[in-house]
Design an enzyme around this catalytic site. Structure first.
Site, PDB file in Angstrom:
ATOM      1  N   MET A  17      -4.610   0.666  -0.214  1.00 28.88           N
ATOM      2  CA  MET A  17      -4.416   2.026  -0.742  1.00 28.88           C
ATOM      3  C   MET A  17      -5.678   2.976  -0.230  1.00 28.88           C
ATOM      4  SD  MET A  17      -2.774   1.485  -4.625  1.00 28.88           S
ATOM      5  CE  MET A  17      -2.544   3.383  -4.650  1.00 28.88           C
ATOM      6  N   SER A  19      -5.823   4.375   2.679  1.00 27.31           N
ATOM      7  CA  SER A  19      -6.338   4.167   4.048  1.00 27.31           C
ATOM      8  C   SER A  19      -5.422   5.124   5.020  1.00 27.31           C
ATOM      9  CB  SER A  19      -6.084   2.747   4.489  1.00 27.31           C
ATOM     10  OG  SER A  19      -4.706   2.279   4.338  1.00 27.31           O
ATOM     11  N   GLY A  20      -4.640   5.850   4.519  1.00 29.57           N
ATOM     12  CA  GLY A  20      -3.974   6.994   5.156  1.00 29.57           C
ATOM     13  C   GLY A  20      -2.576   6.386   5.612  1.00 29.57           C
ATOM     14  N   LYS A  21      -1.870   5.502   5.181  1.00 29.76           N
ATOM     15  CA  LYS A  21      -0.491   4.950   5.622  1.00 29.76           C
ATOM     16  C   LYS A  21       0.578   5.916   5.416  1.00 29.76           C
ATOM     17  CE  LYS A  21      -0.568   1.807   2.562  1.00 29.76           C
ATOM     18  NZ  LYS A  21      -1.686   2.028   1.934  1.00 29.76           N
ATOM     19  N   SER A  22       0.533   6.729   4.443  1.00 28.01           N
ATOM     20  CA  SER A  22       1.567   7.617   4.345  1.00 28.01           C
ATOM     21  C   SER A  22       1.462   8.740   5.187  1.00 28.01           C
ATOM     22  CB  SER A  22       2.015   8.045   3.004  1.00 28.01           C
ATOM     23  OG  SER A  22       2.213   6.768   1.944  1.00 28.01           O
ATOM     24  N   GLU A  89       6.360   2.883   1.354  1.00 24.88           N
ATOM     25  CA  GLU A  89       6.250   1.950   0.601  1.00 24.88           C
ATOM     26  C   GLU A  89       6.925   0.734   0.591  1.00 24.88           C
ATOM     27  OE1 GLU A  89       3.699   2.237  -1.342  1.00 24.88           O
ATOM     28  OE2 GLU A  89       3.091   4.351  -1.117  1.00 24.88           O
ATOM     29  N   CYS A 148     -19.507   0.609  -2.067  1.00 21.19           N
ATOM     30  CA  CYS A 148     -20.607   0.583  -1.160  1.00 21.19           C
ATOM     31  C   CYS A 148     -20.446   1.525   0.334  1.00 21.19           C
ATOM     32  CB  CYS A 148     -20.748  -0.833  -0.563  1.00 21.19           C
ATOM     33  SG  CYS A 148     -19.522  -1.752   0.384  1.00 21.19           S
ATOM     34  N   HIS A 186     -16.735  -6.359  -2.743  1.00 23.85           N
ATOM     35  CA  HIS A 186     -16.665  -5.679  -3.976  1.00 23.85           C
ATOM     36  C   HIS A 186     -15.257  -5.721  -4.799  1.00 23.85           C
ATOM     37  CE1 HIS A 186     -20.437  -3.963  -2.455  1.00 23.85           C
ATOM     38  NE2 HIS A 186     -20.480  -4.212  -3.774  1.00 23.85           N
TER      39      HIS A 186
END
EC number: 2.7.1.21
Length: 199
Positions: A17, A19-22, A89, A148, A186
């Site tokens: 999520m 990451s710029g997919k859409s 999606e 981080c 993380h």
């Protein structure tokens, strides 16, 4: 150099999520529109975070979309004149989406799908492994870890600010109120209540 023929193919855009997919899906679809290609976009009915009839990126870019409950509904639309088919999606659909996407590509369509490759537990998300296997082109995007600043490959689900439990439902539609991008180091999945008792 490869010779290209007028056949279809499958492009898969994946990652965590945020990451710029859409955003990338919208960009590719708009390029098709600018090239005077006929473009149709589908999205699952379950994804109503921003708009029911648009694919909307987290930063607000949008494109009109047809809301569908099942992958099979894609075939109910007249697609003979369509050049490019976008599906956002895609992880929310059942495994039959794979055969449908393959059929569309075999019929000469450029099919661009976007979706999460892993669920909040860090496990493959429903049809994505099969879609990745049959895709001609794969783009894996990364966000930035909210802890981080490293590249993130995972999606951290938070319930009241705490990591979700391993046995929580796989699907929980949400945005930054429920999820954060995280790196491998993380990313935390809390044990189930039963696992806690056994410790």
């Amino acid at each position: 150099m490869y010779e290209t023929y007028h056949s279809g193919w499958i492009e898969t855009i994946t990652g965590s999520m945020f990451s710029g997919k859409s955003e990338e899906l919208i960009r590719r679809l708009r390029r098709g529109i600018y090239a005077k290609q006929k473009v149709v976009v589908f999205k699952p009915a379950i994804d109503d975070r921003y708009h029911k009839e648009k694919v909307v990126s987290h930063n607000g870019n949008e494109i009109e979309a047809i809301n569908i409950s099942t992958a099979q509904e894609i075939l109910n639309h007249k697609l003979e004149e369509v050049n490019v088919i976008g599906i956002d999606e895609v992880q929310f659909f059942e495994d039959d989406i794979v055969n449908i996407v393959e059929k569309l590509a075999e019929n000469g369509h450029r099919v661009i799908v976007a979706g999460l490759d892993m669920d909040f537990r860090g496990e493959p998300f429903k049809p994505m492994p099969k879609l990745l296997a049959v895709s001609e082109h794969i783009t894996k995007l990364q966000a930035v870890c909210s802890v981080c600043g490293s590249p993130s490959s995972r999606t951290q689900r938070l319930i009241n600010g705490e990591p979700a439990k391993v046995d929580d439902p796989i699907i929980l539609v949400g945005a930054n109120e429920s999820y954060e991008p995280r790196c491998r180091a993380h990313h935390i999945v809390a044990p189930s209540e039963n696992e806690k008792e056994e410790m």
